[in-house]
Scaffold this motif. Structure first.
Motif, PDB file in Angstrom:
ATOM      1  N   GLU A   1     -78.592 -23.336 -23.219  1.00 52.77           N
ATOM      2  CA  GLU A   1     -80.033 -23.503 -23.438  1.00 52.77           C
ATOM      3  C   GLU A   1     -80.856 -22.559 -22.572  1.00 52.77           C
ATOM      4  OE1 GLU A   1     -83.387 -26.969 -23.024  1.00 52.77           O
ATOM      5  OE2 GLU A   1     -81.352 -27.553 -23.518  1.00 52.77           O
ATOM      6  N   GLU A   2     -80.468 -22.396 -21.318  1.00 52.65           N
ATOM      7  CA  GLU A   2     -81.221 -21.523 -20.411  1.00 52.65           C
ATOM      8  C   GLU A   2     -81.228 -20.077 -20.912  1.00 52.65           C
ATOM      9  OE1 GLU A   2     -81.085 -19.911 -15.830  1.00 52.65           O
ATOM     10  OE2 GLU A   2     -80.072 -21.778 -16.327  1.00 52.65           O
ATOM     11  N   GLU A   3     -80.080 -19.612 -21.396  1.00 55.42           N
ATOM     12  CA  GLU A   3     -79.995 -18.246 -21.913  1.00 55.42           C
ATOM     13  C   GLU A   3     -80.900 -18.069 -23.132  1.00 55.42           C
ATOM     14  OE1 GLU A   3     -76.687 -15.065 -23.575  1.00 55.42           O
ATOM     15  OE2 GLU A   3     -76.025 -16.970 -22.761  1.00 55.42           O
TER      16      GLU A   3
ATOM     17  N   LEU B   1     -83.619 -19.824 -23.905  1.00 52.53           N
ATOM     18  CA  LEU B   1     -85.022 -19.914 -23.516  1.00 52.53           C
ATOM     19  C   LEU B   1     -85.510 -18.678 -22.779  1.00 52.53           C
ATOM     20  CD1 LEU B   1     -85.209 -23.633 -22.387  1.00 52.53           C
ATOM     21  CD2 LEU B   1     -85.972 -22.643 -24.545  1.00 52.53           C
ATOM     22  N   THR B   2     -84.668 -18.075 -21.963  1.00 51.39           N
ATOM     23  CA  THR B   2     -85.122 -16.950 -21.142  1.00 51.39           C
ATOM     24  C   THR B   2     -84.906 -15.590 -21.787  1.00 51.39           C
ATOM     25  OG1 THR B   2     -83.021 -16.892 -19.952  1.00 51.39           O
ATOM     26  CG2 THR B   2     -84.801 -18.201 -18.985  1.00 51.39           C
ATOM     27  N   LYS B   3     -83.904 -15.444 -22.641  1.00 47.42           N
ATOM     28  CA  LYS B   3     -83.589 -14.129 -23.198  1.00 47.42           C
ATOM     29  C   LYS B   3     -83.970 -13.966 -24.667  1.00 47.42           C
ATOM     30  CE  LYS B   3     -79.851 -13.235 -19.985  1.00 47.42           C
ATOM     31  NZ  LYS B   3     -78.434 -12.937 -19.823  1.00 47.42           N
TER      32      LYS B   3
ATOM     33  N   HIS C   1     -89.224 -15.479 -25.929  1.00 49.34           N
ATOM     34  CA  HIS C   1     -90.152 -15.027 -24.900  1.00 49.34           C
ATOM     35  C   HIS C   1     -91.479 -15.762 -25.075  1.00 49.34           C
ATOM     36  CE1 HIS C   1     -87.418 -11.765 -23.931  1.00 49.34           C
ATOM     37  NE2 HIS C   1     -87.296 -11.582 -25.226  1.00 49.34           N
TER      38      HIS C   1
ATOM     39  N   ASP D   1     -94.761 -15.378 -25.114  1.00 50.26           N
ATOM     40  CA  ASP D   1     -95.840 -14.399 -25.154  1.00 50.26           C
ATOM     41  C   ASP D   1     -96.796 -14.671 -26.312  1.00 50.26           C
ATOM     42  OD1 ASP D   1     -94.355 -13.637 -27.336  1.00 50.26           O
ATOM     43  OD2 ASP D   1     -93.992 -11.596 -26.658  1.00 50.26           O
TER      44      ASP D   1
END
Length: 43
Positions: free
Chosen positions: A6-8, A10-12, A15, A17
């Motif tokens: 999940e972290e990957e 959400l962060t990669k 984005h 923006d």
């Protein structure tokens, strides 16, 4: 191929923006596959 966490995602991938992203699937999928995607994205 490694598992997606999940972290990957959400962060990669997603984005923060204000824009929307397209998701393309290049191989046949089943309804079960799509249910897993929706469950993963409901965070």
């Amino acid at each position: 191929m490694s598992a997606i966490n999940e972290e990957e995602v959400l962060t990669k991938v997603f984005h923060i923006d204000g824009s929307l992203r397209d998701i393309y699937v290049n191989e046949p999928t089943t309804m079960d596959d799509w249910n897993k995607v929706w469950q993963f994205l409901e965070f």
